[in-house]
Design a protein around this motif. Structure first.
Motif, PDB file in Angstrom:
ATOM      1  N   ALA A 186       0.827  -1.211   0.000  1.00 50.64           N
ATOM      2  CA  ALA A 186       0.000   0.000   0.000  1.00 50.64           C
ATOM      3  C   ALA A 186       0.858   1.256   0.000  1.00 50.64           C
ATOM      4  O   ALA A 186       0.608   2.197  -0.767  1.00 50.64           O
ATOM      5  N   ASP A 187       1.886   1.295   0.847  1.00 49.52           N
ATOM      6  CA  ASP A 187       2.739   2.482   0.932  1.00 49.52           C
ATOM      7  C   ASP A 187       3.542   2.681  -0.346  1.00 49.52           C
ATOM      8  O   ASP A 187       3.719   3.812  -0.816  1.00 49.52           O
ATOM      9  N   ALA A 188       4.039   1.578  -0.923  1.00 50.17           N
ATOM     10  CA  ALA A 188       4.841   1.687  -2.135  1.00 50.17           C
ATOM     11  C   ALA A 188       3.992   2.166  -3.313  1.00 50.17           C
ATOM     12  O   ALA A 188       4.403   3.061  -4.062  1.00 50.17           O
ATOM     13  N   MET A 193       2.316   6.148  -7.192  1.00 50.21           N
ATOM     14  CA  MET A 193       1.193   6.842  -7.813  1.00 50.21           C
ATOM     15  C   MET A 193       1.377   8.350  -7.731  1.00 50.21           C
ATOM     16  O   MET A 193       1.112   9.080  -8.691  1.00 50.21           O
ATOM     17  N   ARG A 194       1.838   8.819  -6.571  1.00 52.89           N
ATOM     18  CA  ARG A 194       2.039  10.259  -6.415  1.00 52.89           C
ATOM     19  C   ARG A 194       3.098  10.759  -7.402  1.00 52.89           C
ATOM     20  O   ARG A 194       2.947  11.805  -8.024  1.00 52.89           O
ATOM     21  N   GLY A 201       1.064  12.846 -15.258  1.00 53.28           N
ATOM     22  CA  GLY A 201      -0.326  13.253 -15.404  1.00 53.28           C
ATOM     23  C   GLY A 201      -1.253  12.072 -15.565  1.00 53.28           C
ATOM     24  O   GLY A 201      -0.834  10.918 -15.625  1.00 53.28           O
ATOM     25  N   THR A 202      -2.547  12.362 -15.615  1.00 52.19           N
ATOM     26  CA  THR A 202      -3.552  11.327 -15.791  1.00 52.19           C
ATOM     27  C   THR A 202      -3.283  10.556 -17.078  1.00 52.19           C
ATOM     28  O   THR A 202      -3.031  11.160 -18.112  1.00 52.19           O
ATOM     29  N   PRO A 203      -3.310   9.226 -17.066  1.00 53.83           N
ATOM     30  CA  PRO A 203      -3.011   8.450 -18.256  1.00 53.83           C
ATOM     31  C   PRO A 203      -4.077   8.597 -19.332  1.00 53.83           C
ATOM     32  O   PRO A 203      -5.234   8.878 -19.050  1.00 53.83           O
ATOM     33  N   ILE A 238      -6.936   9.126  -6.968  1.00 49.55           N
ATOM     34  CA  ILE A 238      -7.234  10.150  -5.968  1.00 49.55           C
ATOM     35  C   ILE A 238      -7.469   9.505  -4.611  1.00 49.55           C
ATOM     36  O   ILE A 238      -7.026   9.995  -3.580  1.00 49.55           O
ATOM     37  N   SER A 239      -8.154   8.351  -4.606  1.00 51.73           N
ATOM     38  CA  SER A 239      -8.435   7.690  -3.332  1.00 51.73           C
ATOM     39  C   SER A 239      -7.160   7.214  -2.664  1.00 51.73           C
ATOM     40  O   SER A 239      -7.026   7.258  -1.446  1.00 51.73           O
TER      41      SER A 239
END
Length: 256
Positions: A186-188, A193-194, A201-203, A238-239
């Motif tokens: 989860a952390d990775a 993702m960030r 940018g958004t794919p 975003i989540s």
């Protein structure tokens, strides 16, 4: 924002307008650089740093290993915990794992792995040298086809498990990975993702659904299906980010 504005923003965030602070800023921000051809990595760093990269620093402080999409990337050595996170999984052929395959048993792989790891610790990490050392320890021609498969083999299995990594250079050589503690999945993924959303940018919808065959087979509208998938991906991103960053910065919001 217009598409041209978004493209300009992406180029800026990929360090194509102003030089990055150093090579590590580029490697971390861009989630590594594809390294099938090492010369391309050097060229990409030269473009983004405004100068030729220091190859001695790269050799000691970066590594080449299989990361995103299971392809070879040049990454900062300190990023090994992120890319080789706990619970990581992707498609691997049997010869690229430590399990039985058609030419090598798991037990024999462990024997050869110990020989290879020991040689690498002593500084004998050249691929050809490792092959010769394994032959001296009884590796047969049939076993060699698995252990030294040109697309991975036992060497890849050792890299995937964080035992070895490619030395950052043109010549194929391996060295022991420094000790590291893998991040949780989860952390990775949140960290990756960030980085991705900040610098890429958004794919495009084709990145989410590269083939329209799934849409045709279910008699759905390809455009509608792709749009739904893209929106789902963005919402998912975003989540993930909001779990640790409830108030996303304005620059990231511009891309999203």
């Amino acid at each position: 924002m217009q598409i041209d504005d978004i493209l300009l923003l992406r180029m800026k965030r990929q360090y194509l307008f102003a030089p990055a602070k150093d090579e590590f800023t580029v490697l971390r921000g861009l989630c590594g650089l594809q390294a099938q051809f090492y010369g391309n990595c050097l060229h990409a760093l030269r473009l983004r740093c405004g100068k030729a990269p220091d190859e001695d620093i790269l050799r000691t402080s970066t590594v080449k290993t299989w990361t995103l999409r299971g392809t070879l990337h040049l990454i900062a050595q300190s990023d090994l915990p992120i890319f080789l996170y706990d619970g990581r999984s992707h498609f691997l052929r049997p010869c690229d794992t430590m399990s039985d395959d058609s030419r090598l048993s798991a037990a024999r792989k462990r024997e050869l792995a110990a020989i290879i790891s020991d040689a690498a610790k002593k500084g004998c990490g050249d691929r050809k040298e490792l092959r010769l050392i394994c032959r001296e320890h009884g590796m047969t021609a049939d076993e060699e086809q698995s252990a030294f498969d040109p697309w991975g083999g036992l060497l890849r299995a050792l890299c995937e498990s964080g035992v070895l990594c490619h030395t950052a250079q043109q010549k194929k050589a391996f060295r022991p990975c420094p000790p590291f503690a893998p991040m949780t999945k989860a952390d990775a993924l949140r960290a990756l993702m960030r980085r991705y959303l900040t610098h890429y940018g958004t794919p495009h919808t084709s990145s989410v659904c590269p083939s329209e065959s799934c849409c045709r087979s279910s008699n759905r509208s390809p455009r509608k299906s792709l749009s739904v998938k893209a929106k789902y991906f963005t919402a998912y991103a975003i989540s993930i980010l909001s779990a640790t960053c409830p108030a996303a910065d304005s620059s990231l919001a511009l891309i999203l």
